[in-house]
Scaffold this active site. Sequence first.
Site, short mmCIF file in Angstrom:
data_model
loop_
_atom_site.label_atom_id
_atom_site.label_comp_id
_atom_site.label_asym_id
_atom_site.label_seq_id
_atom_site.Cartn_x
_atom_site.Cartn_y
_atom_site.Cartn_z
N MET A 1 2.48 8.32 1.03
CA MET A 1 2.91 7.06 0.43
C MET A 1 3.48 6.15 1.50
SD MET A 1 5.25 6.56 -2.92
CE MET A 1 6.90 6.61 -2.28
N CYS A 2 3.08 4.90 1.46
CA CYS A 2 3.61 3.92 2.39
C CYS A 2 3.66 2.59 1.67
CB CYS A 2 2.71 3.75 3.62
SG CYS A 2 2.51 5.23 4.62
N GLY A 3 4.38 1.64 2.27
CA GLY A 3 4.42 0.30 1.71
C GLY A 3 3.76 -0.69 2.66
N ARG A 30 9.16 3.50 -0.54
CA ARG A 30 7.81 3.87 -0.13
C ARG A 30 7.78 4.42 1.29
NH1 ARG A 30 4.36 2.17 -4.09
NH2 ARG A 30 2.64 2.92 -2.85
#
Lengths: 358, 503
Positions: A1-3, A30
Site C-alpha cells: 500500500m502506498c499513497g 498509506r
Amino acid sequence: MCGIVGLISARKQLENGERIKKGIHLMNDRGNGLGAGYAAYGIYPDFKDYYAVHIMGSSQQGLKEAARFINRHFEVVHNRAIPVWDKIIRDHPFFNLFFVSPGISAEKRLPGEESDDDYVVSKCMQLNKTIEGAYTCSNGKNLGVFKGVGTPLDIYDFFRLDEYAAYSWLGHNRFPTNTPGWWGGAHPFNILEFSIVHNGEISSYGINRRYLESFGYFCQLQTDSEAVAYLIDLLIRRHGLSISEATTVLAPPYWKSMERIEDPDQKDLLTFLRTTYEQGMLNGPFAVLTAFEGGMFSLTDNTKLRPMTAATHNGYTYFASEIASLYEMEEAVEDIITPRAGQPIIARFETETGKAYR
Amino acid sequence: MEQRLDQPGPQSLFKPVFDLDRCDGCGECALQCTFNEIRIEPRGDRKIPTANRRSCGACHRCEVTCPRQAIYIEERPLALRRHGIWKSSDLKRVHQQSASGAVNLTGFGSETDLPSYWDRLVFNACQVTNPSIDPQREPMETITVLGRKAASKKDYENAKAGNKLIRISLPVVFAPMSYGSISLNLQKALARTASEKELLWYSGEGGLHEDLYPYTGHSILQVASGRFGITPQYFQKARAYQIKIGQGAKPGIGGHLPGEKVLPGISETRMIPEGSDAISPAPQHDIYSIEDLRLLIYAIKEASGYKPVCVKIAAVHNAPAIASGIVRAGADMVYLDGYRGGSGATPAIVRDNVGIPSELALAAVDQRLRDEGIRNQASLIIAGGFRNSADIMKAIALGADAVAIGSAALIACGCHGCQRCHSGKCPWGITTNDPDISQRLDPDWAYERLSNLIEGWHHEMKEIMGLNGIYDIGSFRGNRLILRGVGLSEKELSILGVKHAGE
C-alpha cells in the site's frame, strides 16, 4: 500500500510544494515512514537545456567517485550540493546536483548512445551499476526528484521543498513490503523526462526486468517500481509509442475484450502491441502516476486493484489515491473522475501551437 | 540344447498373478496379451490362465481388461547377488547382446535416475501485499502467440504485411510422433484434440495420411532426414513446418522405424516398401552446416508460401550457440527436445547416455537469445518428459513459449510405460499399426481422454498463475523470479537463473 498525489498546471504556473505536501500528508496511513518523495518539474529554469543529474551517495567516498565519473563523461556547466535541512533526519545520504551535457560528440560515442538522451541514460545506468554507494535519483531536464526514508513531512522539510517553484508536482508516501525501505528505493523513479510514482506490486517484475536488460536498462534499486519508469521510457521515447498506446502495452485489454473491437485497424494495432510487447505488460495490482515533459498521466491495472482518482479545477489537474486528498490540494475541485480499470487519464500542458506533445 | 543366457534366469522381470477364485477362465487375458505371456490351460474341469513368465513387461493390459479383476502384475526382483556397479539390468543387457550381436533397442523416455530439476523448483505465491487472483471468478488468459515477432512498434507496417504468427489457446502442443511409430488412430485423436482445443500437433517424420487432412490447420508437418512422404502438396497443407535435426531420446542419430512396423498404410504414406526398415540418416544429407540449414529453411518457406518454419534439435552441450545460429538462419521457432524425451525406437545406449536435461538447456538457450537481442525473432518450444501442469508452468517461467508433450499424451491414452514401443506389439494399440491391435485404441475415446487431460491441466495452469497474482501467461513467461530452487548448487542455480529458496 502506498499513497500517490500529483498536480499539474496546464498554464505552467509555478508554485512551491506546499499543496502537494498537504495532499500526501493527508494519506499518512498509506505509508509507514519508510519512504517518501517528490518530483518537481520546472524548477531549474536557468539551466533548462541541461540534464540535471541528482546524485545520491551513501558515503562521501561514493559521492566523490560519482563526481569523478560525471566529470569524465559529461561537460558539467554547474554543480552544487542539494540543500538539505539535516536537523530533521540525522542519518542520511548526501546529495549533489550536476547540470551537464554529453561530454563527447555524437560521432565518437558507442553504438546505442548516439542521441544525447541515450547517452545520458547509458552513462547513468553505468554509474548506478559500477559505483558502489552512489545512484542517480533523476537526470531529466529542468526537473528534480527528492526522496528518501522518512514520512512525507520529513522528506519535504529535509529537502526544503518550500523553496522550489514548479508547475507540476508528484508526491509519494511509501509502505514498502517486498523490498527494504532505503533511500534509493523511495519513489519517484525518474529517467530523463519521465518520473513515476507507483502504488502496488508488479507480479510480472521478473520478466519486465529481463526484457529491459536486453535494451540496456539495469534495475539496481531493488524495487519493481523502477522497472515501470524504464518501460515507459523504452516505449514512448525509444520506440515512439504514443502515450495511449504505451498505456495499452502496460495494461492491455484482455484477449476476450479485443475480440469485441469492431474497428479492424484498431484491433490489428492492439493485437500487434500485445504480441510484440508481451514482456512489457504489467501484471499485479498497480496504480502509476507519470509526469513527463508534456503533462501527466495515470494508469491502473486491468482489475483496478489499486485506487486512483483525478479532478480538474481552474486549469489545474489533480491526481490522488483518495478523493479526500484532491480536496486537500484544492477545496473547489470539480469533475472528479474515478477511472475504470486499465483506463488512463492524461493531462497535458496548454501549448502555444495547440498541438499536443506525444 | 542351446545355452540361453538372454535373461538372468529365463524369466522376465514381471509376471501376471491370477486370482483363481475370481477367474472364470474366459480367456480374455490371453487374447489381450500381444507378447504371448499368457495361455489358457485346462486344469481339471475348468480352464485357467498360466503365465509363461518370459515376456511380461508390465504393460498392465491384461490386468485392466480382465472382466473379473482377477489379475495383477507382480515385480519379480531377481535374486542376484547384490553389486554396487553391476545392476541386474546391466547383466541383462550383456546377456542379450552376447546372444544377438545387435544393438539393444528400447522405447519411451530415458529411465535413468539423473536429477529432474523440475522436482527441485518451487513456485512463489501471493501473500498480503499483492492479491492472488481467483481463476474461477476473474479472467485468466493463456493465449500464446508463436512465431517471429516484431522487435518494436517500428516494425508495425512490415509485420502487418507478412507475418504469419500462430495463436494457440494455451502453451501446450503435441510432440512430433510419426504415423508408423504411433497408430493412425492415436494420431487422429491428437490432431482432433489439437484442432478443437486450438493447439498444435506435429506430424513427425512419417508423412501425412489422408485421414488427417481435416486437421492440418493446426498441424506442423515435419521434414526430417528421411524425407518420408514429402510431396509438393505436403507444403500446401500445414500451419507451419518443422525441420528435424535431432531428437532428445537419440541426439545425433536419425529416426528408426523397424521393418515390423512398416505395414501397408505406412508404406504408402511414407512411400517406402512394406516391411523395410525406415532408418533415417543421422544428419540431413543436405545440411552439413548452418548455411545449409538456412537454405532448407528458405526452400520450405518458398515452397509453402512463407509459412513459419520450426527447427527441432536435441538438447546438447552447446544448444545455446546452435539455437542462436538457427534463429539467425531464419527459423521462426526453435524446438528443444531434452534428455528425457521419448521415442518409439531408440538404442538404449544412446537414450540413456546422450544429451542434457531440458531444464538446463531451456534456461541457457533462453538467456543466450536474450543476451544476443534476438529472443523476439523465434519462439522456444521445449520438450522432454513433461509429466504434469507444474512441470509445464516451470518451463514457461524459465522462458519457454510453449511445451510439447508426447509421453504424457500416450499415457493419457492408456500407455503404462512398458518401454516396448519398438516391438510393434503395443498391447494398448498406441505404438502399433497392426490392424488387429491398433483397433483397440478408439480414436473418439482417445480424443476424449486427451481433451480431458488438456482441460485438467489448463485449470491447474490458471490456478498456478492466479496464485502468483498473474492473469496473463505472458507475464509468467520468462519470469524466473517466480521460481526458487531447493537443494541446488550455485552452478545449477546460475544456469537456471533462479534464486535459492529463502533468498
